[in-house]
Design an enzyme around this catalytic site. Structure first.
Site, short mmCIF file in Angstrom:
data_model
loop_
_atom_site.label_atom_id
_atom_site.label_comp_id
_atom_site.label_asym_id
_atom_site.label_seq_id
_atom_site.Cartn_x
_atom_site.Cartn_y
_atom_site.Cartn_z
N GLY A 1 -24.73 34.79 -30.11
CA GLY A 1 -23.49 34.13 -30.53
C GLY A 1 -22.63 33.76 -29.34
O GLY A 1 -23.13 33.60 -28.22
N SER A 2 -21.35 33.65 -29.59
CA SER A 2 -20.43 33.18 -28.55
C SER A 2 -20.08 34.31 -27.57
O SER A 2 -20.11 35.49 -27.93
CB SER A 2 -19.15 32.67 -29.21
N GLU B 1 -17.66 25.23 -24.02
CA GLU B 1 -18.98 24.76 -24.48
C GLU B 1 -18.76 23.77 -25.64
O GLU B 1 -18.01 24.07 -26.57
CB GLU B 1 -19.76 25.98 -24.98
N ASN C 1 -26.87 28.40 -35.72
CA ASN C 1 -27.41 27.06 -35.41
C ASN C 1 -28.93 26.95 -35.59
O ASN C 1 -29.42 25.90 -35.94
CB ASN C 1 -26.98 26.60 -34.02
N GLU D 1 -27.21 37.39 -26.22
CA GLU D 1 -27.69 36.02 -26.04
C GLU D 1 -26.51 35.11 -26.32
O GLU D 1 -26.19 34.85 -27.49
CB GLU D 1 -28.86 35.73 -26.99
N CYS E 1 -27.76 26.08 -28.14
CA CYS E 1 -27.13 26.80 -27.02
C CYS E 1 -27.66 26.36 -25.66
O CYS E 1 -26.96 26.49 -24.66
CB CYS E 1 -27.33 28.30 -27.20
#
Ligand code: NAD
Length: 459
Positions: free
Chosen positions: A194-195, A338, A121, A216, A250
């Site tokens: 990432g996720s 999310e 992103n 993160e 995020c």
């Protein structure tokens, strides 16, 4: 490339980086500063190509790219270059009486061969900002950017791989099979963005070699609008933060908790603010959704019966227009995970307890925001709600202050970075007691006695 060949190449690359690290080449501060300045020069040289690449990938304009990616990245290098000589110094701590006379200090030490895996992103920022921290700390680094923004991944590989020795820093591009092969190697640090789902895969792979990780990740970030907030400015700040990068951020507000007495006014101002941005088909630089899979995922979250504003999805343009949903409850699809897109569910509440209870039904978020001027509300928000980082009376801007560490807690991540925290993230601090030999007491040696024990107790 055959995955078996790829695996061999990765092994060779990691071996080469390990040898390079062991040669001590990356340790001198002068070397680190020179390499950081070289990276900065290259980024400035390739700036236009970098803007073009991200525009091709998901329609992000030069202005938005400069604001949210390029300038913060350059700033991160400037901060590291300016402060590195201070950061590498021994950090003194006090020495207890039992060790008197001695000095105690922490010695920052590079970790070795590091791996940085980035998300899509903010592809430049999320791959290269950790790289800056790793270089500043004196490590070698392999960077694996997200494969989804193809052009940005390519340009980062070009800039780094054509200008640096791969035994020092190197970009390796790849999808899941390649990342799996990369993760099978032994690193001294893995930094992953990432996720939470992939975070667990990375954490497991790291455990195999007892490798230190920073994760993160993401989560459902709440934003609370208290009855007493300065509504116009508050909504204006939140709307920009929610829809910048088309909500693919995020730390953006995932959902809004709005006091029932201000809800109507909140919605009116929110719509006015969205309209001011002129998000439209004609405005070519409204950031696209990264790919069709994500666009369809977002489209499914929009319940037409609950759309208060927007709700339009343009599949040809790969765009979801800013959307506000009302009368949302916690069982709705939009509240299950999310959102990571330009959809804002609004939930009304009556008491702060009610709002806090809703937040606590979710895992600890990466960010949380409160709009209120009440000291009591602020205090309760800070002490009752767990979150990685956040703001009072703003949204996402905590990220722009490099003096604040950036990171999550629980399911939204572990560890933090930015500014000096990036240096610390990629360093080990050796704890050292440094003692002169001129004086020696006999307290700890054999010949224990009540008298000695009394002195021990006193110390
Ligand atoms: P993702 O987890 O799908 O992918 C991240 C990276 O992992 C990519 O480089 C990808 O190639 C790799 N990857 C994907 N699947 C893998 C697998 N099975 N095995 C090994 N590697 C794999 O995340 P994303 O879609 O790129 O980004 C969105 C998520 O990232 C959101 O949850 C968002 O909140 C989070 N995020 C967090 C931050 C932060 O700083 N905390 C920043 C941006 C995004």
């Amino acid at each position: 490339m055959e995955i078996t060949t790829f695996k061999d190449e990765i092994k060779e690359l990691v071996d080469n980086q390990r040898s390079y690290f062991k040669s001590n080449a990356t340790r001198p501060v002068e070397f680190r500063i020179a390499q950081l300045l070289k990276l900065k020069e290259l980024l400035l040289e390739y700036e236009d190509e970098m803007h073009e690449a991200i525009f091709k990938d998901f329609g992000k304009s030069k202005y938005e790219n400069q604001l949210t990616e390029f300038f913060p990245l350059i700033d991160e290098i400037n901060i590291a270059v300016k402060n590195l000589k201070k950061w590498v110094k021994h950090r003194k701590v006090s020495t207890n009486l039992i060790n008197f006379p001695a000095k105690s200090y922490l010695v920052p030490e590079p970790l070795g061969v590091t791996l940085v895996i980035g998300a899509w992103n903010f592809p430049y920022n999320l791959s290269l900002t950790p790289l800056v921290g790793s270089m500043a700390a004196g490590n070698t680094t392999i960077v694996k950017p997200s494969e989804l923004p193809v052009e940005t991944s390519k340009i980062m590989a070009k800039i780094i791989n054509e200008n640096f020795d791969p035994a020092y820093i190197c970009v390796v591009e790849g999808d899941i099979p390649e990342t799996t092969a990369i993760l099978a190697q032994h690193y001294d640090k893995i930094f992953f963005t990432g996720s939470p789902k992939v975070g667990k895969i990375v954490h497991k792979a790291a455990a195999e070699h007892l490798t230190n990780v920073t994760l993160e990740l993401g989560g459902k970030n709440p934003v609370i609008f208290a009855k007493d907030c300065a509504l116009k400015t508050s909504v204006k700040r939140m709307i920009w933060a929610k829809f910048v990068n088309s909500g693919q951020l995020c730390i953006t507000a995932d959902y809004a908790l709005v006091h029932k007495d201000i809800k109507d006014e909140f919605l009116k101002i929110a719509v006015e603010e969205i309209k001011k941005h002129h998000f439209s088909k004609e405005r070519a630089n409204y950031v696209k959704i990264i790919n069709h899979a994500n666009l369809e995922r977002l489209a499914k979250l929009i319940d037409p019966d609950k759309v208060y504003y927007g709700g339009k999805v343009d599949r040809d343009m790969r765009v979801v227009y800013p959307t506000i949903m009302t009368d949302v409850n916690l069982d709705d699809p939009v509240m299950q995970d999310e959102i990571f897109g330009p959809i804002l569910p609004v939930i009304e509440y009556e008491t702060l307890e009610e709002a806090f209870d809703i937040i606590k039904t979710f895992e600890k978020p990466l960010a949380a925001y409160l709009f209120s001027d009440s000291a009591e509300n602020k205090d309760r928000f800070l002490h009752e709600i767990p979150f990685g980082g956040g703001c009072i009376n703003d949204c996402v801007m905590q990220n722009t202050n490099p003096n604040l560490p950036f990171g999550g807690v629980g399911q939204s991540g572990m560890g933090s970075y930015h500014g000096k925290y990036s240096f610390e993230c990629f360093s080990h601090f050796k704890a050292v007691l440094d003692k002169p030999t001129a004086i020696e007491t006999n307290l700890k040696y054999y010949g224990y006695s009540e008298k000695k024990m009394k002195v021990f107790k006193m110390l």
